[in-house]
Write an enzyme that holds these catalytic residues in place. Sequence first.
Site, PDB file in Angstrom:
ATOM      1  N   ARG A  20      22.777  87.677 -61.419  1.00 24.11           N
ATOM      2  CA  ARG A  20      22.301  87.540 -60.033  1.00 24.11           C
ATOM      3  C   ARG A  20      21.228  88.603 -59.734  1.00 24.11           C
ATOM      4  NH1 ARG A  20      21.570  90.606 -55.581  1.00 24.11           N
ATOM      5  NH2 ARG A  20      23.534  91.682 -55.993  1.00 24.11           N
ATOM      6  N   ASP A  21      21.657  89.833 -59.560  1.00 24.28           N
ATOM      7  CA  ASP A  21      20.703  90.889 -59.207  1.00 24.28           C
ATOM      8  C   ASP A  21      19.665  91.067 -60.313  1.00 24.28           C
ATOM      9  OD1 ASP A  21      19.481  93.076 -58.058  1.00 24.28           O
ATOM     10  OD2 ASP A  21      21.312  94.168 -57.665  1.00 24.28           O
ATOM     11  N   HIS A 215      26.594 101.101 -56.724  1.00 29.52           N
ATOM     12  CA  HIS A 215      25.601 100.104 -57.167  1.00 29.52           C
ATOM     13  C   HIS A 215      24.265 100.834 -57.189  1.00 29.52           C
ATOM     14  CE1 HIS A 215      24.008  95.820 -57.180  1.00 29.52           C
ATOM     15  NE2 HIS A 215      22.927  96.457 -56.761  1.00 29.52           N
ATOM     16  N   HIS A 217      20.478 101.546 -58.396  1.00 27.74           N
ATOM     17  CA  HIS A 217      19.245 101.128 -59.061  1.00 27.74           C
ATOM     18  C   HIS A 217      18.670 102.362 -59.756  1.00 27.74           C
ATOM     19  CE1 HIS A 217      18.756  96.901 -57.746  1.00 27.74           C
ATOM     20  NE2 HIS A 217      19.733  97.299 -56.974  1.00 27.74           N
ATOM     21  N   CYS A 248      15.548  94.149 -56.026  1.00 25.97           N
ATOM     22  CA  CYS A 248      15.670  93.266 -54.878  1.00 25.97           C
ATOM     23  C   CYS A 248      14.275  92.854 -54.439  1.00 25.97           C
ATOM     24  CB  CYS A 248      16.404  93.982 -53.756  1.00 25.97           C
ATOM     25  SG  CYS A 248      16.543  92.958 -52.294  1.00 25.97           S
ATOM     26  N   ASN A 257      18.756  97.675 -62.150  1.00 19.63           N
ATOM     27  CA  ASN A 257      20.027  98.378 -62.001  1.00 19.63           C
ATOM     28  C   ASN A 257      20.244  99.256 -63.219  1.00 19.63           C
ATOM     29  OD1 ASN A 257      21.589  96.791 -59.695  1.00 19.63           O
ATOM     30  ND2 ASN A 257      20.402  95.328 -60.905  1.00 19.63           N
TER      31      ASN A 257
HETATM   32  C1  LIG Z   1      19.784  85.663 -45.057  1.00 21.10           C
HETATM   33  C2  LIG Z   1      18.955  84.397 -44.892  1.00 21.10           C
HETATM   34  C3  LIG Z   1      19.702  83.203 -45.465  1.00 21.10           C
HETATM   35  C4  LIG Z   1      18.751  84.175 -43.399  1.00 21.10           C
HETATM   36  O1  LIG Z   1      17.804  83.143 -43.245  1.00 21.10           O
HETATM   37  P1  LIG Z   1      17.120  82.799 -41.850  1.00 21.10           P
HETATM   38  O2  LIG Z   1      15.818  82.190 -42.155  1.00 21.10           O
HETATM   39  O3  LIG Z   1      17.175  83.965 -40.947  1.00 21.10           O
HETATM   40  O4  LIG Z   1      18.130  81.713 -41.288  1.00 21.10           O
HETATM   41  P2  LIG Z   1      18.073  80.853 -39.946  1.00 21.10           P
HETATM   42  O5  LIG Z   1      19.476  80.825 -39.473  1.00 21.10           O
HETATM   43  O6  LIG Z   1      16.977  81.327 -39.031  1.00 21.10           O
HETATM   44  O7  LIG Z   1      17.681  79.366 -40.470  1.00 21.10           O
HETATM   45  C5  LIG Z   1      16.373  79.043 -40.920  1.00 21.10           C
HETATM   46  C6  LIG Z   1      16.446  77.976 -41.996  1.00 21.10           C
HETATM   47  O8  LIG Z   1      17.077  78.535 -43.152  1.00 21.10           O
HETATM   48  C7  LIG Z   1      18.211  77.764 -43.534  1.00 21.10           C
HETATM   49  N1  LIG Z   1      19.257  78.659 -44.040  1.00 21.10           N
HETATM   50  C8  LIG Z   1      19.881  79.631 -43.376  1.00 21.10           C
HETATM   51  N2  LIG Z   1      20.781  80.230 -44.173  1.00 21.10           N
HETATM   52  C9  LIG Z   1      20.709  79.584 -45.356  1.00 21.10           C
HETATM   53  C10 LIG Z   1      21.409  79.755 -46.591  1.00 21.10           C
HETATM   54  N3  LIG Z   1      22.372  80.662 -46.741  1.00 21.10           N
HETATM   55  N4  LIG Z   1      21.090  78.951 -47.622  1.00 21.10           N
HETATM   56  C11 LIG Z   1      20.120  78.011 -47.489  1.00 21.10           C
HETATM   57  N5  LIG Z   1      19.425  77.810 -46.345  1.00 21.10           N
HETATM   58  C12 LIG Z   1      19.727  78.588 -45.285  1.00 21.10           C
HETATM   59  C13 LIG Z   1      18.651  77.093 -42.229  1.00 21.10           C
HETATM   60  O9  LIG Z   1      19.424  75.950 -42.502  1.00 21.10           O
HETATM   61  C14 LIG Z   1      17.323  76.783 -41.590  1.00 21.10           C
HETATM   62  O10 LIG Z   1      16.761  75.637 -42.245  1.00 21.10           O
HETATM   63  P3  LIG Z   1      15.962  74.549 -41.408  1.00 21.10           P
HETATM   64  O11 LIG Z   1      16.912  74.096 -40.331  1.00 21.10           O
HETATM   65  O12 LIG Z   1      14.773  75.262 -40.814  1.00 21.10           O
HETATM   66  O13 LIG Z   1      15.603  73.501 -42.437  1.00 21.10           O
HETATM   67  C15 LIG Z   1      17.563  84.525 -45.549  1.00 21.10           C
HETATM   68  O14 LIG Z   1      16.864  85.582 -44.951  1.00 21.10           O
HETATM   69  C16 LIG Z   1      17.642  84.764 -47.042  1.00 21.10           C
HETATM   70  O15 LIG Z   1      17.947  83.866 -47.804  1.00 21.10           O
HETATM   71  N6  LIG Z   1      17.339  86.006 -47.488  1.00 21.10           N
HETATM   72  C17 LIG Z   1      17.387  86.407 -48.883  1.00 21.10           C
HETATM   73  C18 LIG Z   1      18.527  87.365 -49.055  1.00 21.10           C
HETATM   74  C19 LIG Z   1      18.687  87.752 -50.518  1.00 21.10           C
HETATM   75  O16 LIG Z   1      19.138  86.972 -51.334  1.00 21.10           O
HETATM   76  N7  LIG Z   1      18.333  89.023 -50.845  1.00 21.10           N
HETATM   77  C20 LIG Z   1      18.524  89.544 -52.176  1.00 21.10           C
HETATM   78  C21 LIG Z   1      19.987  89.796 -52.449  1.00 21.10           C
HETATM   79  S1  LIG Z   1      20.657  91.242 -51.603  1.00 21.10           S
HETATM   80  C22 LIG Z   1      20.348  92.507 -52.731  1.00 21.10           C
HETATM   81  O17 LIG Z   1      19.728  92.295 -53.752  1.00 21.10           O
HETATM   82  C23 LIG Z   1      20.927  93.863 -52.444  1.00 21.10           C
HETATM   83  C24 LIG Z   1      22.220  94.112 -53.243  1.00 21.10           C
HETATM   84  C25 LIG Z   1      23.325  93.154 -52.786  1.00 21.10           C
HETATM   85  O18 LIG Z   1      22.027  93.882 -54.636  1.00 21.10           O
HETATM   86  C26 LIG Z   1      22.717  95.554 -53.036  1.00 21.10           C
HETATM   87  C27 LIG Z   1      21.610  96.633 -53.172  1.00 21.10           C
HETATM   88  O19 LIG Z   1      21.035  96.771 -54.280  1.00 21.10           O
HETATM   89  O20 LIG Z   1      21.358  97.245 -52.162  1.00 21.10           O
END
Ligand SMILES: CC(C)(COP(=O)([O-])OP(=O)([O-])OC[C@H]1O[C@@H](n2cnc3c(N)ncnc32)[C@H](O)[C@@H]1OP(=O)([O-])[O-])[C@@H](O)C(=O)NCCC(=O)NCCSC(=O)C[C@@](C)(O)CC(=O)[O-]
Length: 315
Positions: A20-21, A215, A217, A248, A257
């Site tokens: 994933r990450d 966690h 990086h 990320c 990581n």
């Molecule tokens: C968080 C959201 C989903 C908010 O997404 P959003 O755009 O704010 O959502 P919304 O509620 O405003 O909806 C807009 C549209 O998005 C759709 N939607 C809404 N939610 C979803 C969903 N879950 N899956 C699929 N579609 C979704 C929703 O259905 C709608 O579709 P439309 O009606 O316009 O056709 C978006 O901003 C996003 O996908 N962000 C990416 C987040 C991500 O994956 N980041 C990387 C992972 S985190 C990380 O790496 C850090 C970590 C964990 O490793 C720890 C560290 O290192 O710190």
Amino acid sequence: MNRSMSTLARSSLIVEVSARDGLQNLKPPAVPTAVKKELVERLLDTGLKVIEVGSFVRPDRVPQMADTPTLLPGLPSLRSEDPEVHYPVLVPNMRGLQSLLELEAASKASDPNVGPLTNEIAVFVSATEPFSKANNNASVDKVLSGLPAVIDKALERGYRVRGYVSCVMTDPLLDMGCYEVSLGDTTGEGNPEAWKTLWEALLKEDIPTSRLAAHCHDTFSMALPSILALLPLGLRIVDSSLAGLGGCPYSPGATGNVATEDVVYALHKLGYNTGVDLEKLVKSGNWLTKTIGISNESKVGRAIGARLALKEKAK
Ligand SMILES: CC(C)(COP(=O)([O-])OP(=O)([O-])OC[C@H]1O[C@@H](n2cnc3c(N)ncnc32)[C@H](O)[C@@H]1OP(=O)([O-])[O-])[C@@H](O)C(=O)NCCC(=O)NCCSC(=O)C[C@@](C)(O)CC(=O)[O-]
């Protein structure tokens, strides 16, 4: 050193995040689902038990994770004889959980004898507003206020729920029902002293550190020294990624990581038992990086890989 071998020997010591990450931030082309499947199979074969496999986030935001619904049904089924095996998937909101539940329902409908596709979700929140806006497209408060319903529903459906705090400092997620919270040093700017200060502050607040993971990086090569500095303070769960893959998409410049191979090597050298076969892990890291054409960021992976190659040649 207080090693507390009985808890440290738990095989969930390593939470492997490469699928994933590790892959989420790679530029196109998308890593083929078949490669991800083989990666998870290889990781299982090394003895790793908790393997994060994907995300139910917006596919346009993180295209490398768009195939999670295709990948999950193809993975080795969760074995009831080994309840320690978990496939966490990131779920940011109710929409993401709904997609997972629909996938589970479709899988059950096509074969009533099939078990659940996964048994764990991971929710995530940021400790800082700018990162929350970039990563979740919402304020910290908005993300937090949406999570109890997601966590409750996931627990109701039998999933274990892990929490991530990016850009760490607090952990309301434990009180909400997450079994474990992973403290993400998303930008890799932590160092052993900073981590020790944080950890000691958490201990002082009576936060159950046995339920916290680090966690890290490795942007500034401080990840492994930081992890090692926390061991005497009781850290027993480390997130890491095969071949040091990762980053990320919303944390520009932050690299991979800490490499699982490097963590496992160091822990074994220090007398800890991880339950992981280091040689198989090294082979998997070299296989993956070669297959998808990127460099192997694990020093241990490169060193042991070179020795294994020599041995192979001499045969
Ligand atoms: C968080 C959201 C989903 C908010 O997404 P959003 O755009 O704010 O959502 P919304 O509620 O405003 O909806 C807009 C549209 O998005 C759709 N939607 C809404 N939610 C979803 C969903 N879950 N899956 C699929 N579609 C979704 C929703 O259905 C709608 O579709 P439309 O009606 O316009 O056709 C978006 O901003 C996003 O996908 N962000 C990416 C987040 C991500 O994956 N980041 C990387 C992972 S985190 C990380 O790496 C850090 C970590 C964990 O490793 C720890 C560290 O290192 O710190």
